[in-house]
Design a protein around this motif. Structure first.
Motif, PDB file in Angstrom:
ATOM      1  N   LEU A 147       0.910  -1.170   0.013  1.00 19.11           N
ATOM      2  CA  LEU A 147       0.049  -0.031   0.089  1.00 19.11           C
ATOM      3  C   LEU A 147       0.861   1.132   0.073  1.00 19.11           C
ATOM      4  N   ARG A 148       0.679   1.999  -1.076  1.00 17.16           N
ATOM      5  CA  ARG A 148       1.371   3.421  -1.038  1.00 17.16           C
ATOM      6  C   ARG A 148       0.717   4.465  -0.136  1.00 17.16           C
ATOM      7  N   MET A 149       1.393   5.263   0.651  1.00 18.48           N
ATOM      8  CA  MET A 149       0.705   6.076   1.209  1.00 18.48           C
ATOM      9  C   MET A 149       1.593   7.621   1.155  1.00 18.48           C
ATOM     10  N   LEU A 150       0.768   8.523   1.391  1.00 21.75           N
ATOM     11  CA  LEU A 150       1.104   9.949   1.340  1.00 21.75           C
ATOM     12  C   LEU A 150       0.341  10.818   2.366  1.00 21.75           C
ATOM     13  N   ALA A 151       1.445  11.650   3.189  1.00 19.41           N
ATOM     14  CA  ALA A 151       0.535  12.566   3.872  1.00 19.41           C
ATOM     15  C   ALA A 151       0.718  13.883   3.408  1.00 19.41           C
ATOM     16  N   GLU A 152      -0.465  14.468   2.820  1.00 20.56           N
ATOM     17  CA  GLU A 152      -0.541  15.834   1.920  1.00 20.56           C
ATOM     18  C   GLU A 152      -1.839  16.444   2.176  1.00 20.56           C
ATOM     19  N   THR A 153      -1.664  17.765   2.135  1.00 18.58           N
ATOM     20  CA  THR A 153      -3.096  18.461   2.045  1.00 18.58           C
ATOM     21  C   THR A 153      -3.361  19.163   0.852  1.00 18.58           C
ATOM     22  N   SER A 154      -2.168  19.614   0.233  1.00 21.67           N
ATOM     23  CA  SER A 154      -2.167  20.191  -1.037  1.00 21.67           C
ATOM     24  C   SER A 154      -2.797  19.651  -2.312  1.00 21.67           C
ATOM     25  N   VAL A 155      -3.763  19.771  -2.882  1.00 23.61           N
ATOM     26  CA  VAL A 155      -4.542  18.970  -3.929  1.00 23.61           C
ATOM     27  C   VAL A 155      -3.587  19.038  -5.112  1.00 23.61           C
ATOM     28  N   ILE A 158      -0.690  16.893  -4.591  1.00 25.90           N
ATOM     29  CA  ILE A 158      -1.262  15.433  -4.620  1.00 25.90           C
ATOM     30  C   ILE A 158      -1.507  14.948  -6.091  1.00 25.90           C
ATOM     31  N   CYS A 159      -2.043  15.706  -6.832  1.00 29.08           N
ATOM     32  CA  CYS A 159      -2.156  15.274  -8.447  1.00 29.08           C
ATOM     33  C   CYS A 159      -1.008  15.179  -9.008  1.00 29.08           C
ATOM     34  N   ASP A 160       0.020  16.131  -8.829  1.00 31.11           N
ATOM     35  CA  ASP A 160       1.217  15.782  -9.554  1.00 31.11           C
ATOM     36  C   ASP A 160       1.877  14.723  -8.929  1.00 31.11           C
ATOM     37  N   LEU A 161       1.777  14.137  -7.727  1.00 31.33           N
ATOM     38  CA  LEU A 161       2.413  12.735  -7.299  1.00 31.33           C
ATOM     39  C   LEU A 161       1.689  11.747  -8.072  1.00 31.33           C
ATOM     40  N   ALA A 162       0.239  11.915  -8.259  1.00 30.04           N
ATOM     41  CA  ALA A 162      -0.556  10.960  -8.575  1.00 30.04           C
ATOM     42  C   ALA A 162      -0.071  10.585 -10.124  1.00 30.04           C
ATOM     43  N   ASP A 163       0.165  11.647 -10.893  1.00 30.07           N
ATOM     44  CA  ASP A 163       0.640  11.747 -12.336  1.00 30.07           C
ATOM     45  C   ASP A 163       2.007  10.703 -12.217  1.00 30.07           C
ATOM     46  N   GLN A 164       2.861  10.580 -11.216  1.00 28.32           N
ATOM     47  CA  GLN A 164       4.072  10.154 -11.347  1.00 28.32           C
ATOM     48  C   GLN A 164       3.840   8.517 -10.903  1.00 28.32           C
ATOM     49  N   GLN A 166       0.754   6.923 -10.820  1.00 26.62           N
ATOM     50  CA  GLN A 166      -0.225   6.191 -11.746  1.00 26.62           C
ATOM     51  C   GLN A 166      -1.010   5.216 -11.169  1.00 26.62           C
ATOM     52  N   PRO A 167      -1.888   5.402 -10.045  1.00 24.27           N
ATOM     53  CA  PRO A 167      -2.836   4.599  -9.264  1.00 24.27           C
ATOM     54  C   PRO A 167      -4.155   4.444  -9.961  1.00 24.27           C
ATOM     55  N   ARG A 168      -4.735   3.364  -9.692  1.00 29.12           N
ATOM     56  CA  ARG A 168      -6.181   2.887 -10.084  1.00 29.12           C
ATOM     57  C   ARG A 168      -7.214   3.374  -9.279  1.00 29.12           C
ATOM     58  N   VAL A 169      -6.735   3.504  -7.982  1.00 19.43           N
ATOM     59  CA  VAL A 169      -7.772   3.965  -6.897  1.00 19.43           C
ATOM     60  C   VAL A 169      -6.915   4.923  -6.205  1.00 19.43           C
ATOM     61  N   MET A 170      -7.435   6.093  -5.650  1.00 21.06           N
ATOM     62  CA  MET A 170      -6.963   7.014  -4.788  1.00 21.06           C
ATOM     63  C   MET A 170      -7.982   7.500  -3.790  1.00 21.06           C
ATOM     64  N   VAL A 171      -7.510   7.514  -2.402  1.00 24.73           N
ATOM     65  CA  VAL A 171      -8.270   7.754  -1.242  1.00 24.73           C
ATOM     66  C   VAL A 171      -7.849   9.258  -0.748  1.00 24.73           C
ATOM     67  N   ILE A 172      -8.706  10.066  -0.486  1.00 27.67           N
ATOM     68  CA  ILE A 172      -8.467  11.413  -0.096  1.00 27.67           C
ATOM     69  C   ILE A 172      -9.121  11.247   1.406  1.00 27.67           C
ATOM     70  N   ASP A 173      -8.356  11.487   2.578  1.00 22.66           N
ATOM     71  CA  ASP A 173      -8.777  11.316   3.967  1.00 22.66           C
ATOM     72  C   ASP A 173      -8.335  12.655   4.530  1.00 22.66           C
ATOM     73  N   SER A 174      -8.949  13.951   4.592  1.00 21.49           N
ATOM     74  CA  SER A 174     -10.625  13.939   4.162  1.00 21.49           C
ATOM     75  C   SER A 174     -10.598  15.059   3.346  1.00 21.49           C
ATOM     76  N   ILE A 175     -11.774  15.330   2.644  1.00 22.79           N
ATOM     77  CA  ILE A 175     -11.784  16.451   1.894  1.00 22.79           C
ATOM     78  C   ILE A 175     -11.725  17.900   2.531  1.00 22.79           C
ATOM     79  N   GLN A 176     -12.205  17.810   3.924  1.00 23.03           N
ATOM     80  CA  GLN A 176     -12.366  18.704   4.434  1.00 23.03           C
ATOM     81  C   GLN A 176     -10.944  19.707   4.781  1.00 23.03           C
ATOM     82  N   VAL A 177      -9.868  18.699   4.907  1.00 22.43           N
ATOM     83  CA  VAL A 177      -8.609  19.417   5.054  1.00 22.43           C
ATOM     84  C   VAL A 177      -7.652  19.838   3.920  1.00 22.43           C
ATOM     85  N   MET A 178      -8.294  19.486   2.747  1.00 23.31           N
ATOM     86  CA  MET A 178      -7.489  19.748   1.493  1.00 23.31           C
ATOM     87  C   MET A 178      -7.664  21.206   1.111  1.00 23.31           C
ATOM     88  N   HIS A 179      -6.630  21.842   0.535  1.00 18.61           N
ATOM     89  CA  HIS A 179      -6.679  23.234   0.096  1.00 18.61           C
ATOM     90  C   HIS A 179      -6.194  23.473  -1.129  1.00 18.61           C
TER      91      HIS A 179
END
Length: 453
Positions: A147-155, A158-164, A166-179
Protein backbone atom coordinates in the motif's frame (compact mmCIF):
# COMPACT_ATOMS: atom_id res chain seq x y z
CA UNK A 1 -2.10 42.93 -10.47
CA UNK A 2 -5.09 40.60 -10.89
CA UNK A 3 -8.29 41.57 -9.16
CA UNK A 4 -9.35 39.31 -6.32
CA UNK A 5 -12.86 37.91 -6.65
CA UNK A 6 -14.95 37.58 -3.48
CA UNK A 7 -18.38 36.22 -2.64
CA UNK A 8 -20.60 35.89 0.41
CA UNK A 9 -21.50 32.25 1.08
CA UNK A 10 -23.79 30.62 3.66
CA UNK A 11 -21.89 28.04 5.72
CA UNK A 12 -25.03 25.91 6.24
CA UNK A 13 -26.57 25.56 2.77
CA UNK A 14 -23.82 26.86 0.47
CA UNK A 15 -25.91 29.59 -1.19
CA UNK A 16 -23.88 32.60 -2.37
CA UNK A 17 -24.84 36.29 -2.49
CA UNK A 18 -23.36 39.54 -3.77
CA UNK A 19 -23.38 41.21 -0.34
CA UNK A 20 -23.49 40.26 3.33
CA UNK A 21 -26.87 39.48 4.95
CA UNK A 22 -27.75 38.77 8.55
CA UNK A 23 -30.12 35.92 7.63
CA UNK A 24 -29.73 33.50 4.74
CA UNK A 25 -32.81 33.77 2.47
CA UNK A 26 -32.41 30.13 1.40
CA UNK A 27 -32.15 28.19 4.70
CA UNK A 28 -33.33 30.99 7.06
CA UNK A 29 -30.25 30.56 9.29
CA UNK A 30 -28.85 33.59 11.13
CA UNK A 31 -25.23 34.77 11.10
CA UNK A 32 -24.01 32.01 8.76
CA UNK A 33 -22.97 34.15 5.76
CA UNK A 34 -19.24 34.81 5.53
CA UNK A 35 -17.01 36.47 2.97
CA UNK A 36 -14.77 34.14 0.98
CA UNK A 37 -12.07 34.83 -1.59
CA UNK A 38 -12.36 32.85 -4.80
CA UNK A 39 -8.91 33.68 -6.15
CA UNK A 40 -7.92 35.99 -8.96
CA UNK A 41 -9.98 36.37 -12.11
CA UNK A 42 -6.85 35.77 -14.20
CA UNK A 43 -6.11 32.35 -12.69
CA UNK A 44 -9.70 31.12 -12.66
CA UNK A 45 -10.57 31.89 -16.27
CA UNK A 46 -9.21 29.77 -19.09
CA UNK A 47 -8.35 26.69 -17.02
CA UNK A 48 -11.82 26.16 -15.56
CA UNK A 49 -13.55 23.02 -16.84
CA UNK A 50 -16.76 21.21 -16.05
CA UNK A 51 -17.12 18.45 -13.48
CA UNK A 52 -17.19 15.83 -16.24
CA UNK A 53 -13.53 16.60 -16.92
CA UNK A 54 -13.89 17.29 -20.66
CA UNK A 55 -10.76 18.88 -22.11
CA UNK A 56 -12.07 19.43 -25.63
CA UNK A 57 -15.63 20.46 -26.42
CA UNK A 58 -17.29 18.49 -29.21
CA UNK A 59 -20.92 18.48 -30.34
CA UNK A 60 -22.30 15.10 -31.39
CA UNK A 61 -25.60 13.29 -31.66
CA UNK A 62 -26.77 10.88 -29.01
CA UNK A 63 -26.32 7.79 -31.19
CA UNK A 64 -22.65 8.70 -31.75
CA UNK A 65 -21.85 8.37 -28.05
CA UNK A 66 -19.63 5.38 -27.29
CA UNK A 67 -21.68 2.97 -25.16
CA UNK A 68 -18.77 0.72 -24.25
CA UNK A 69 -19.25 -0.05 -20.56
CA UNK A 70 -16.36 0.66 -18.26
CA UNK A 71 -15.17 -2.55 -16.59
CA UNK A 72 -15.86 -2.50 -12.86
CA UNK A 73 -13.54 -4.07 -10.35
CA UNK A 74 -14.38 -5.37 -6.90
CA UNK A 75 -13.54 -3.47 -3.72
CA UNK A 76 -12.89 -6.84 -2.01
CA UNK A 77 -16.04 -6.31 0.14
CA UNK A 78 -19.28 -7.79 -1.18
CA UNK A 79 -21.41 -5.39 0.87
CA UNK A 80 -19.36 -2.41 -0.33
CA UNK A 81 -19.75 -3.56 -3.94
CA UNK A 82 -23.51 -3.88 -3.43
CA UNK A 83 -23.81 -0.24 -2.34
CA UNK A 84 -21.61 0.92 -5.22
CA UNK A 85 -23.83 -0.88 -7.72
CA UNK A 86 -21.58 -3.87 -8.43
CA UNK A 87 -18.06 -2.56 -7.86
CA UNK A 88 -15.82 0.45 -8.39
CA UNK A 89 -16.04 2.19 -11.76
CA UNK A 90 -12.74 3.59 -13.12
CA UNK A 91 -12.82 7.38 -13.24
CA UNK A 92 -15.61 7.71 -10.68
CA UNK A 93 -15.67 10.13 -7.76
CA UNK A 94 -17.05 8.58 -4.57
CA UNK A 95 -17.84 10.49 -1.38
CA UNK A 96 -18.19 8.52 1.86
CA UNK A 97 -19.35 10.30 5.02
CA UNK A 98 -20.16 9.36 8.57
CA UNK A 99 -20.04 10.52 12.15
CA UNK A 100 -16.69 10.49 14.04
CA UNK A 101 -15.75 6.95 15.04
CA UNK A 102 -18.15 5.25 12.63
CA UNK A 103 -15.28 3.48 10.87
CA UNK A 104 -14.76 5.38 7.59
CA UNK A 105 -10.96 5.32 7.72
CA UNK A 106 -10.96 1.73 8.96
CA UNK A 107 -13.16 0.55 6.08
CA UNK A 108 -11.09 2.35 3.46
CA UNK A 109 -7.79 1.18 4.95
CA UNK A 110 -8.98 -2.43 4.88
CA UNK A 111 -10.21 -1.99 1.30
CA UNK A 112 -6.98 -0.38 0.07
CA UNK A 113 -4.75 -2.97 1.73
CA UNK A 114 -6.65 -5.74 -0.05
CA UNK A 115 -6.70 -3.94 -3.40
CA UNK A 116 -2.96 -3.24 -3.19
CA UNK A 117 -2.28 -6.92 -3.92
CA UNK A 118 -4.13 -6.64 -7.27
CA UNK A 119 -3.44 -3.08 -8.51
CA UNK A 120 -1.60 0.12 -7.70
CA UNK A 121 -3.45 2.25 -5.12
CA UNK A 122 -2.61 5.46 -3.28
CA UNK A 123 -3.87 6.46 0.18
CA UNK A 124 -3.59 10.18 1.04
CA UNK A 125 -4.06 11.07 4.69
CA UNK A 126 -4.45 14.68 5.70
CA UNK A 127 -5.82 14.32 9.23
CA UNK A 128 -3.57 11.58 10.61
CA UNK A 129 0.15 11.01 10.43
CA UNK A 130 1.60 8.03 8.58
CA UNK A 131 2.60 6.49 11.93
CA UNK A 132 -1.01 6.58 13.15
CA UNK A 133 -2.25 4.87 10.00
CA UNK A 134 0.51 2.27 10.22
CA UNK A 135 -0.38 1.51 13.85
CA UNK A 136 -4.01 0.99 12.91
CA UNK A 137 -3.06 -1.35 10.08
CA UNK A 138 -0.82 -3.32 12.44
CA UNK A 139 -3.61 -3.57 15.03
CA UNK A 140 -5.98 -4.89 12.35
CA UNK A 141 -3.36 -7.37 11.04
CA UNK A 142 -3.55 -5.98 7.51
CA UNK A 143 -0.94 -6.55 4.76
CA UNK A 144 1.05 -3.32 4.49
CA UNK A 145 3.92 -4.15 2.12
CA UNK A 146 2.22 -2.90 -1.07
CA UNK A 147 0.00 0.00 0.00
CA UNK A 148 1.41 3.36 -1.12
CA UNK A 149 0.86 6.17 1.44
CA UNK A 150 1.15 9.95 1.30
CA UNK A 151 0.63 12.61 3.96
CA UNK A 152 -0.35 15.79 2.13
CA UNK A 153 -3.11 18.42 2.08
CA UNK A 154 -2.30 20.36 -1.10
CA UNK A 155 -4.49 19.17 -3.98
CA UNK A 156 -2.04 20.36 -6.64
CA UNK A 157 0.82 18.40 -5.02
CA UNK A 158 -1.37 15.30 -4.67
CA UNK A 159 -2.33 15.33 -8.35
CA UNK A 160 1.28 15.89 -9.45
CA UNK A 161 2.47 12.91 -7.39
CA UNK A 162 -0.48 10.83 -8.66
CA UNK A 163 0.68 11.50 -12.24
CA UNK A 164 4.00 9.88 -11.30
CA UNK A 165 2.49 6.96 -9.35
CA UNK A 166 -0.33 6.23 -11.84
CA UNK A 167 -2.71 4.60 -9.29
CA UNK A 168 -6.04 3.07 -10.27
CA UNK A 169 -7.67 3.99 -6.94
CA UNK A 170 -6.90 6.98 -4.75
CA UNK A 171 -8.29 7.78 -1.28
CA UNK A 172 -8.52 11.35 0.02
CA UNK A 173 -8.92 11.40 3.82
CA UNK A 174 -10.50 13.88 4.17
CA UNK A 175 -11.80 16.48 1.72
CA UNK A 176 -12.33 19.02 4.53
CA UNK A 177 -8.58 19.40 5.17
CA UNK A 178 -7.56 19.76 1.52
CA UNK A 179 -6.78 23.15 0.03
CA UNK A 180 -5.97 24.86 -3.26
CA UNK A 181 -3.35 27.59 -3.54
CA UNK A 182 -5.60 29.87 -5.63
CA UNK A 183 -8.31 29.94 -2.94
CA UNK A 184 -7.38 32.31 -0.14
CA UNK A 185 -9.86 31.05 2.47
CA UNK A 186 -8.98 28.50 5.15
CA UNK A 187 -9.23 24.71 4.58
CA UNK A 188 -12.70 23.41 5.40
CA UNK A 189 -14.47 26.56 4.24
CA UNK A 190 -17.24 26.43 1.66
CA UNK A 191 -15.09 27.70 -1.20
CA UNK A 192 -12.14 25.39 -0.42
CA UNK A 193 -14.31 22.26 -0.12
CA UNK A 194 -16.21 23.10 -3.29
CA UNK A 195 -13.17 23.86 -5.45
CA UNK A 196 -11.09 20.95 -4.09
CA UNK A 197 -13.88 18.46 -4.79
CA UNK A 198 -14.36 19.88 -8.29
CA UNK A 199 -10.59 19.73 -8.98
CA UNK A 200 -10.33 16.10 -7.83
CA UNK A 201 -13.46 15.11 -9.75
CA UNK A 202 -12.07 16.58 -12.97
CA UNK A 203 -8.78 14.76 -12.35
CA UNK A 204 -10.64 11.45 -11.87
CA UNK A 205 -12.52 11.86 -15.16
CA UNK A 206 -9.49 12.90 -17.18
CA UNK A 207 -7.07 10.27 -15.84
CA UNK A 208 -9.52 7.40 -15.30
CA UNK A 209 -8.61 7.13 -11.60
CA UNK A 210 -11.30 6.16 -9.10
CA UNK A 211 -11.12 8.68 -6.25
CA UNK A 212 -12.76 8.00 -2.87
CA UNK A 213 -13.15 11.13 -0.74
CA UNK A 214 -13.94 11.04 2.97
CA UNK A 215 -16.37 13.75 4.11
CA UNK A 216 -17.38 14.96 7.56
CA UNK A 217 -21.02 15.21 8.65
CA UNK A 218 -22.92 17.85 10.59
CA UNK A 219 -24.67 17.28 13.90
CA UNK A 220 -27.91 16.27 12.13
CA UNK A 221 -26.10 13.53 10.17
CA UNK A 222 -25.95 15.21 6.73
CA UNK A 223 -22.74 15.74 4.79
CA UNK A 224 -20.93 18.93 5.73
CA UNK A 225 -19.96 21.50 3.13
CA UNK A 226 -21.78 23.09 0.20
CA UNK A 227 -24.54 21.20 -1.59
CA UNK A 228 -22.57 21.34 -4.83
CA UNK A 229 -20.18 18.84 -3.22
CA UNK A 230 -22.87 16.15 -3.55
CA UNK A 231 -23.82 17.29 -7.04
CA UNK A 232 -20.38 17.02 -8.63
CA UNK A 233 -19.47 13.56 -7.31
CA UNK A 234 -20.83 10.32 -8.80
CA UNK A 235 -21.66 8.36 -5.66
CA UNK A 236 -22.57 9.56 -2.17
CA UNK A 237 -22.44 7.03 0.69
CA UNK A 238 -23.06 7.38 4.42
CA UNK A 239 -21.62 5.01 7.04
CA UNK A 240 -24.11 5.03 9.90
CA UNK A 241 -23.99 3.43 13.33
CA UNK A 242 -24.22 4.36 17.00
CA UNK A 243 -21.14 4.33 19.19
CA UNK A 244 -22.70 1.71 21.48
CA UNK A 245 -23.70 -0.59 18.61
CA UNK A 246 -21.38 -3.08 16.95
CA UNK A 247 -23.24 -2.89 13.63
CA UNK A 248 -22.59 -0.32 10.90
CA UNK A 249 -24.84 0.29 7.90
CA UNK A 250 -23.43 1.62 4.64
CA UNK A 251 -26.26 3.38 2.81
CA UNK A 252 -26.08 4.85 -0.69
CA UNK A 253 -27.81 8.21 -1.18
CA UNK A 254 -26.72 8.90 -4.75
CA UNK A 255 -25.27 6.60 -7.38
CA UNK A 256 -24.85 7.34 -11.08
CA UNK A 257 -23.71 3.79 -11.80
CA UNK A 258 -26.32 1.76 -9.91
CA UNK A 259 -29.41 1.83 -7.71
CA UNK A 260 -29.58 4.40 -4.93
CA UNK A 261 -30.67 3.68 -1.34
CA UNK A 262 -28.82 0.36 -1.37
CA UNK A 263 -27.79 -0.92 2.05
CA UNK A 264 -24.73 -2.81 3.21
CA UNK A 265 -24.29 -4.14 6.75
CA UNK A 266 -20.99 -4.48 8.61
CA UNK A 267 -20.03 -5.56 12.12
CA UNK A 268 -17.29 -3.72 14.01
CA UNK A 269 -14.89 -6.19 15.60
CA UNK A 270 -11.39 -6.14 17.04
CA UNK A 271 -10.06 -7.00 13.57
CA UNK A 272 -11.90 -4.17 11.85
CA UNK A 273 -15.15 -4.21 9.90
CA UNK A 274 -16.58 -7.60 8.95
CA UNK A 275 -19.36 -7.76 6.37
CA UNK A 276 -22.69 -9.32 7.34
CA UNK A 277 -24.00 -11.35 4.40
CA UNK A 278 -27.30 -12.29 6.08
CA UNK A 279 -28.38 -9.22 8.09
CA UNK A 280 -31.89 -10.57 8.72
CA UNK A 281 -30.49 -13.37 10.86
CA UNK A 282 -28.50 -10.83 12.92
CA UNK A 283 -31.39 -8.45 13.54
CA UNK A 284 -33.75 -11.31 14.47
CA UNK A 285 -31.80 -12.56 17.48
CA UNK A 286 -34.78 -12.29 19.81
CA UNK A 287 -34.72 -13.19 23.48
CA UNK A 288 -36.33 -16.27 24.98
CA UNK A 289 -38.86 -14.16 26.86
CA UNK A 290 -41.39 -12.79 24.44
CA UNK A 291 -43.61 -9.98 25.73
CA UNK A 292 -46.24 -7.71 24.31
CA UNK A 293 -45.47 -4.90 21.87
CA UNK A 294 -43.02 -6.88 19.71
CA UNK A 295 -43.52 -7.81 16.06
CA UNK A 296 -41.28 -8.61 13.09
CA UNK A 297 -41.68 -6.64 9.87
CA UNK A 298 -40.17 -6.96 6.40
CA UNK A 299 -38.70 -3.76 4.99
CA UNK A 300 -37.17 -3.30 1.56
CA UNK A 301 -33.65 -1.89 1.48
CA UNK A 302 -32.27 -1.25 -1.99
CA UNK A 303 -32.60 -4.55 -3.85
CA UNK A 304 -33.23 -6.99 -1.01
CA UNK A 305 -35.73 -7.60 1.81
CA UNK A 306 -34.68 -7.20 5.42
CA UNK A 307 -36.40 -8.67 8.48
CA UNK A 308 -36.30 -6.37 11.49
CA UNK A 309 -37.95 -6.53 14.92
CA UNK A 310 -40.08 -3.57 15.96
CA UNK A 311 -40.87 -2.88 19.62
CA UNK A 312 -43.47 -0.55 21.09
CA UNK A 313 -44.23 0.49 24.66
CA UNK A 314 -47.47 2.24 25.69
CA UNK A 315 -47.71 3.57 29.23
CA UNK A 316 -49.92 5.98 31.14
CA UNK A 317 -48.48 9.48 30.86
CA UNK A 318 -47.78 11.63 33.88
CA UNK A 319 -47.39 14.74 31.74
CA UNK A 320 -49.89 17.19 30.31
CA UNK A 321 -48.52 16.48 26.82
CA UNK A 322 -47.87 12.73 26.37
CA UNK A 323 -44.54 11.85 24.79
CA UNK A 324 -44.17 10.40 21.30
CA UNK A 325 -40.66 8.96 20.92
CA UNK A 326 -39.51 6.98 17.87
CA UNK A 327 -35.99 5.56 17.49
CA UNK A 328 -35.25 4.44 13.93
CA UNK A 329 -38.46 5.92 12.50
CA UNK A 330 -40.00 9.33 11.88
CA UNK A 331 -41.71 10.83 14.91
CA UNK A 332 -44.12 12.79 12.70
CA UNK A 333 -45.33 9.60 11.04
CA UNK A 334 -45.84 8.01 14.45
CA UNK A 335 -48.12 10.89 15.47
CA UNK A 336 -50.07 10.58 12.22
CA UNK A 337 -50.58 6.81 12.62
CA UNK A 338 -51.79 7.27 16.20
CA UNK A 339 -54.45 9.63 14.87
CA UNK A 340 -55.49 6.99 12.30
CA UNK A 341 -55.61 4.38 15.07
CA UNK A 342 -57.92 6.61 17.13
CA UNK A 343 -60.25 7.48 14.27
CA UNK A 344 -60.49 4.10 12.51
CA UNK A 345 -59.37 1.68 15.23
CA UNK A 346 -61.32 3.11 18.16
CA UNK A 347 -58.31 3.24 20.51
CA UNK A 348 -57.85 6.47 22.48
CA UNK A 349 -54.19 7.18 23.38
CA UNK A 350 -54.17 10.90 24.08
CA UNK A 351 -53.26 10.16 27.74
CA UNK A 352 -50.59 7.54 26.95
CA UNK A 353 -46.85 7.81 26.34
CA UNK A 354 -45.84 5.91 23.20
CA UNK A 355 -42.27 4.72 22.65
CA UNK A 356 -41.17 2.93 19.46
CA UNK A 357 -37.79 1.31 18.76
CA UNK A 358 -36.38 -0.49 15.72
CA UNK A 359 -34.07 -3.20 17.09
CA UNK A 360 -30.50 -3.30 15.81
CA UNK A 361 -30.04 0.38 15.04
CA UNK A 362 -31.66 0.13 11.61
CA UNK A 363 -33.36 3.27 10.34
CA UNK A 364 -36.63 2.56 8.54
CA UNK A 365 -37.30 5.01 5.71
CA UNK A 366 -40.25 3.37 3.92
CA UNK A 367 -43.99 3.32 4.62
CA UNK A 368 -44.25 -0.48 4.55
CA UNK A 369 -43.67 -0.54 8.32
CA UNK A 370 -46.93 1.33 9.11
CA UNK A 371 -49.08 -1.73 9.77
CA UNK A 372 -46.42 -3.44 11.91
CA UNK A 373 -46.03 -0.26 13.96
CA UNK A 374 -49.74 -0.01 14.73
CA UNK A 375 -50.07 -3.70 15.62
CA UNK A 376 -47.09 -3.44 17.99
CA UNK A 377 -48.67 -0.39 19.66
CA UNK A 378 -52.02 -2.17 20.06
CA UNK A 379 -50.25 -5.25 21.44
CA UNK A 380 -48.52 -3.18 24.11
CA UNK A 381 -51.67 -1.18 24.91
CA UNK A 382 -53.78 -4.31 25.40
CA UNK A 383 -50.88 -6.29 26.98
CA UNK A 384 -51.42 -9.18 24.58
CA UNK A 385 -48.55 -11.02 22.92
CA UNK A 386 -48.37 -11.40 19.17
CA UNK A 387 -47.30 -14.82 17.78
CA UNK A 388 -43.54 -15.20 17.43
CA UNK A 389 -43.95 -16.66 13.92
CA UNK A 390 -45.98 -13.66 12.67
CA UNK A 391 -44.68 -11.32 9.98
CA UNK A 392 -46.36 -8.01 9.13
CA UNK A 393 -45.96 -5.31 6.48
CA UNK A 394 -48.21 -2.80 4.73
CA UNK A 395 -48.85 0.93 4.35
CA UNK A 396 -51.71 2.54 6.28
CA UNK A 397 -53.66 5.39 4.67
CA UNK A 398 -55.36 8.27 6.45
CA UNK A 399 -58.79 6.75 5.85
CA UNK A 400 -57.75 3.49 7.54
CA UNK A 401 -57.17 1.51 4.34
CA UNK A 402 -54.21 -0.86 3.99
CA UNK A 403 -52.27 -0.07 0.83
CA UNK A 404 -49.93 -2.49 -0.98
CA UNK A 405 -46.16 -2.11 -0.93
CA UNK A 406 -43.62 -2.96 -3.65
CA UNK A 407 -41.98 -6.41 -3.86
CA UNK A 408 -44.57 -8.14 -1.69
CA UNK A 409 -43.78 -11.61 -3.05
CA UNK A 410 -40.05 -11.30 -2.32
CA UNK A 411 -40.79 -10.13 1.23
CA UNK A 412 -42.99 -13.14 1.93
CA UNK A 413 -40.47 -15.62 0.53
CA UNK A 414 -37.71 -14.06 2.65
CA UNK A 415 -39.87 -14.44 5.76
CA UNK A 416 -40.69 -18.06 4.89
CA UNK A 417 -36.95 -18.86 4.61
CA UNK A 418 -36.51 -17.69 8.20
CA UNK A 419 -39.26 -19.93 9.54
CA UNK A 420 -42.25 -17.56 9.79
CA UNK A 421 -45.55 -19.36 9.30
CA UNK A 422 -48.11 -16.53 9.43
CA UNK A 423 -48.26 -13.17 7.67
CA UNK A 424 -50.65 -10.22 7.73
CA UNK A 425 -50.23 -8.23 4.53
CA UNK A 426 -52.31 -5.96 2.27
CA UNK A 427 -54.82 -7.93 0.24
CA UNK A 428 -53.17 -6.72 -2.99
CA UNK A 429 -49.87 -8.30 -1.87
CA UNK A 430 -51.44 -11.68 -1.09
CA UNK A 431 -49.93 -14.21 -3.53
CA UNK A 432 -52.19 -16.23 -5.81
CA UNK A 433 -50.20 -19.39 -5.18
CA UNK A 434 -49.80 -20.59 -1.62
CA UNK A 435 -46.39 -20.35 0.00
CA UNK A 436 -45.35 -23.66 1.53
CA UNK A 437 -45.61 -23.61 5.30
CA UNK A 438 -47.04 -20.07 5.54
CA UNK A 439 -50.55 -18.77 6.09
CA UNK A 440 -50.99 -15.38 4.42
CA UNK A 441 -53.89 -13.19 5.59
CA UNK A 442 -54.81 -10.30 3.29
CA UNK A 443 -56.47 -7.28 4.90
CA UNK A 444 -58.10 -4.22 3.36
CA UNK A 445 -58.57 -2.00 6.40
CA UNK A 446 -57.05 -1.36 9.80
CA UNK A 447 -60.08 -2.87 11.50
CA UNK A 448 -59.58 -6.16 9.65
CA UNK A 449 -55.90 -6.22 10.65
CA UNK A 450 -56.81 -5.72 14.33
CA UNK A 451 -59.34 -8.54 14.15
CA UNK A 452 -56.80 -10.84 12.46
CA UNK A 453 -54.45 -10.59 15.43
Amino acid sequence: MAKTKTAYVCNDCGADFVRWLGQCPECKAWNTITEVRLGSVKSSGAERRGYAGATRAKVQTLNEVDLEELPRFSSSFTEFDRVLGGGIVPGSAILIGGSPGAGKSTLLLQTMCRLADQMKVLYITGEESLQQVALRAQRLSLPTNKLRMLAETSVETICDLADQEQPRVMVIDSIQVMHLADIQSAPGSVSQVRECAAYLTRYAKQKGVAIIMVGHVTKDGSLAGPKVLEHCIDCSILLEGDADSRFRTLRGHKNRFGPANELGVFAMTGQGLKEVTNPSAIFLQRGEQHGSGSVVMVIWEGTRPLLVELQALVDVSQLANPRRVAVGMETTRLAMLLAVLHRHGGLHMSDQDVFVNVVGGVRVMETGADLALLLAIVSSFRETELPRDLIVFGEVGLSGEIRPVPNGQARLHEAAKHGFTKAIVPVANKPKDKIKGMEVIGVKSLQEALEAT
